[in-house]
Each structure stands twice: as C-alpha cells, then as structure tokens.
Scaffold this active site. Structure first.
Site, short mmCIF file in Angstrom:
data_model
loop_
_atom_site.label_atom_id
_atom_site.label_comp_id
_atom_site.label_asym_id
_atom_site.label_seq_id
_atom_site.Cartn_x
_atom_site.Cartn_y
_atom_site.Cartn_z
N GLU A 137 -33.72 9.75 -17.16
CA GLU A 137 -34.25 9.45 -16.02
C GLU A 137 -35.94 9.75 -15.28
O GLU A 137 -36.76 9.71 -16.14
CB GLU A 137 -33.73 8.31 -14.85
CG GLU A 137 -34.21 7.74 -13.99
CD GLU A 137 -33.26 7.18 -12.34
OE1 GLU A 137 -32.60 8.31 -11.78
OE2 GLU A 137 -33.72 6.38 -11.71
N HIS B 149 -22.52 1.30 -14.04
CA HIS B 149 -23.56 2.11 -13.45
C HIS B 149 -24.43 1.53 -11.83
O HIS B 149 -25.45 1.27 -12.20
CB HIS B 149 -25.27 2.63 -14.51
CG HIS B 149 -25.56 3.46 -13.58
ND1 HIS B 149 -26.82 3.87 -14.73
CD2 HIS B 149 -26.42 4.02 -12.48
CE1 HIS B 149 -27.99 4.45 -14.13
NE2 HIS B 149 -27.02 4.57 -12.50
N1 ADE Z 1 -28.91 7.94 -6.83
C1 ADE Z 1 -28.91 6.14 -6.41
N2 ADE Z 1 -29.65 5.87 -7.35
C2 ADE Z 1 -30.07 6.76 -8.33
C3 ADE Z 1 -30.69 6.79 -9.80
N3 ADE Z 1 -31.88 5.96 -9.79
N4 ADE Z 1 -31.48 8.40 -10.32
C4 ADE Z 1 -30.88 9.34 -9.55
N5 ADE Z 1 -29.29 9.10 -9.20
C5 ADE Z 1 -29.70 8.15 -7.72
ZN ZN Z 2 -27.24 5.83 -10.96
#
Ligand code: ADE
Ligand code: ZN
Length: 333
Positions: free
Chosen positions: A198, A18
């Site tokens: 998230e 990731h």
């Molecule tokens: N693109 C880059 N970092 C990200 C993140 N933490 N969440 C969503 N999209 C992203």
């Molecule tokens: Zn990410």
C-alpha cells in the site's frame, strides 16, 4: 450496473477479511463520545473523517479510538459494527483491531470487551465476527512479541490471526523486525496477514511473504509493479484483500490508476473489502458494486469472490463448509 443487479449484490451472504474496527465508528457515535469525553472534534461533524493521505487518516483513527475510555463502550462499538455488517449481508468477518489506536484502554481490556460485543451480536443473530490483533509498523520487535504472547495467554476463541498495519512508508523496511512475532504466531496456530504493498511498494509484499510467512496480504496491490513479486503472489496462492475506494483515496488519484484489472486478468486471488467503511463513507455493498462495474462481473463472479474470501479465512474447515453452503444456497442468484 449491468450483468449483476443491486438486489443480487445485497442478497448474497458476504465475507469480509480486511476491515478495521477503528474505521467503523458512526459519526453520531463519535460526536456522542467526544461530548462525553469533553473533547473538541478536529473538524466539524460532516467533515470529521476528511483525509487525503494515510498519515492524516491514521491520526484521525487515533483521535476517534482515544474517545473510548471504558470496556462497555468498546463492547458497544464492536456491537455497532455487527449491526452495520448484518445490514450489509455480511455473515462472517475478520476484524482488525490495533490496540495502539485505543489509548484509553489496555490490550487486556480492549480485546475481551470487543469479543463480548461480538458474542452478544452472534447470540442476537447478527453474524459471526472474529478478531485479528494488529501490530503497528512503528512498534518494536519486543512490543510485537508481547502482543503475540498476550494473545497466546488470553485464549480468546474469537482471535483467529495476527495482522500488522499502519504507515509502511513512514516506518521504512520493517519486515525483518517482525519476523519473530509472526513465526511465534504461526507456531501457536494463528493465521497470518499483513498490510503491505500500500504505502510500501512491491518490496513490502516480498517481505510479507518471505519474512512474515503470510498467506494473505491486506492491499498488496503494488505487487503489480514488479513481475517477480507478482509471480511470487501467483505461485504461492497468496490472497490480496483489496480495498478499491481506500486505495483510490489514500494511494492512487483515481480508480482508473488502480491495478486491479491487471491483477484479476493475471489470475491473482483477490477479495473485495472496505478497509475503514465509516471513515471512508462507504460500505461493503457499495464497494462490491464498484468492483462489479469496474471488472464487469456477473452473478457467478460475485459468488466466486465470496468463495475466495472463505478459502482465505482463518476459521476452521467446518466453519468454512458452513459458509460455502450458505453462499451457494443464496435465493435468486
Ligand atoms: N489502519 C486503518 N486503515 C489502514 C490502512 N489503509 N493502511 C494502514 N493501516 C490502516
Ligand atoms: Zn487496512
């Protein structure tokens, strides 16, 4: 650090699943590209990547990637990442690349250029790096399908999976919109991963599993908020690609608020990643050090975490066997 030395941490061959290429630009490269493009940085160089919420953070990525106006520069940015990765002891990474950030290049220019950068890096012994084209949460069903069809037609070996990223909270519930693109990706043999849990809560994780059919989730940590969704993650063996500093900066107010200890204790499969190392001012070694301290890891916990990353990777079984052998033969562990 206690049970695990910094030397052990550096020497183990590492796998990262990731990481966004958009978040790997070194500040010096950004300053150079901005000067070439005749653009004024939004903030001074030492505060260039400052952001305390996801929306501002993503806007900075747009500006930075928009400075790349030709294929050789994209190839160089990919190669730059490889030199960083090699320095961290990363032997294999799957790198998310979202073409919507790169306003100066088309999809057909961007991916082959980055693949060339990774080919050159591998020939130079820097490691094996693959690509995960990524849909933006705000895109339409048609745009997402077009990306998957483009991947199918391009036949680039370095592309091993499909991703979706961006601001889930701002986009609202979008799982149903992207189900067709993910179904097509699975049909053509791509691995499937999605950012969820998230800026979306546990319901985002549920949709990623049920509607997008993913085998792993980028972040996903908010599944901890719903026992039923947590049960689903456990039951289906979904791997969460966790990014501790990213979450402590953009989601929670500190590491103490992060649910990782509970998730680990519940038996969730998880890996440790950086998300956007340069933009966040971190590295995979520094994130593993934080994880090791926070979760009280010893050397075998570190090795197990690398094995979980190999298990969840989208490369071939033969490639996985080679990676496992490399990890198990680490000197001095
Ligand atoms: N693109 C880059 N970092 C990200 C993140 N933490 N969440 C969503 N999209 C992203
Ligand atoms: Zn990410």
């Amino acid at each position: 650090m206690t049970a695990l030395s910094r030397q052990q941490l550096r020497s183990v061959p590492k796998v990262e699943l990731h990481i966004h290429l958009e978040g790997t630009f070194r500040p010096a490269r950004v300053v150079e590209l901005a000067a070439l493009a005749g653009e004024e940085p939004p903030r001074p160089a030492d505060r260039l990547f400052e952001a305390d919420n996801l929306a501002d953070f993503l806007q900075t990525l747009d500006w930075v990637c928009g400075l790349v106006r030709d294929e050789p520069t994209a190839e160089q940015v990919a190669y730059d990442f490889a030199t960083y990765a090699h320095d961290q002891g990363i032997v294999y990474a799957e790198v998310i690349l979202n073409p919507t950030h790169w306003s100066g290049l088309t999809t057909a220019e961007l991916f082959p250029a980055c693949a060339r950068g990774f080919d050159r890096a591998q020939a130079d012994g820097l490691g094996d790096f693959r690509l995960l084209p990524s849909i933006l949460r705000q895109q339409s069903e048609q745009e997402a399908l077009h990306l998957v069809e483009w991947i199918e037609g391009a036949g680039l070996d370095r592309i091993v999976g499909l991703s979706i990223d961006g601001n889930e909270e701002a986009a609202g519930r979008t799982g149903p919109r992207f189900a067709s693109a993910y179904a097509h990706a699975a049909r053509i043999g791509l691995g499937c991963t999605a950012h969820a849990g998230e800026s979306s809560g546990a319901e985002g994780v549920r949709d990623a599993i049920e509607l997008l059919g993913v085998s792993r989730i980028d972040h996903g940590v908010r599944c901890a908020e719903d026992p039923e969704v947590l049960g689903m993650v456990l039951e289906r063996g979904i791997t969460l690609n966790v990014c501790l500093t990213s979450n402590s900066t953009l989601l929670y107010s500190s590491l103490e608020d992060h649910p990782i200890r509970g998730l680990a204790a519940a038996g969730v499969l998880f890996t440790i990643n950086t998300d956007d190392p340069e933009t966040l001012g971190i590295s995979l070694c520094s994130e593993l050090e934080i994880a090791a301290e926070h979760l009280n890891w010893n050397a075998s916990d570190l090795i197990e975490a690398q094995h979980r990353a190999v298990d969840a990777a989208f490369c071939s079984e033969a490639d996985k066997r080679a990676l496992r052998a490399l990890i198990d033969h680490t000197v001095g562990m």
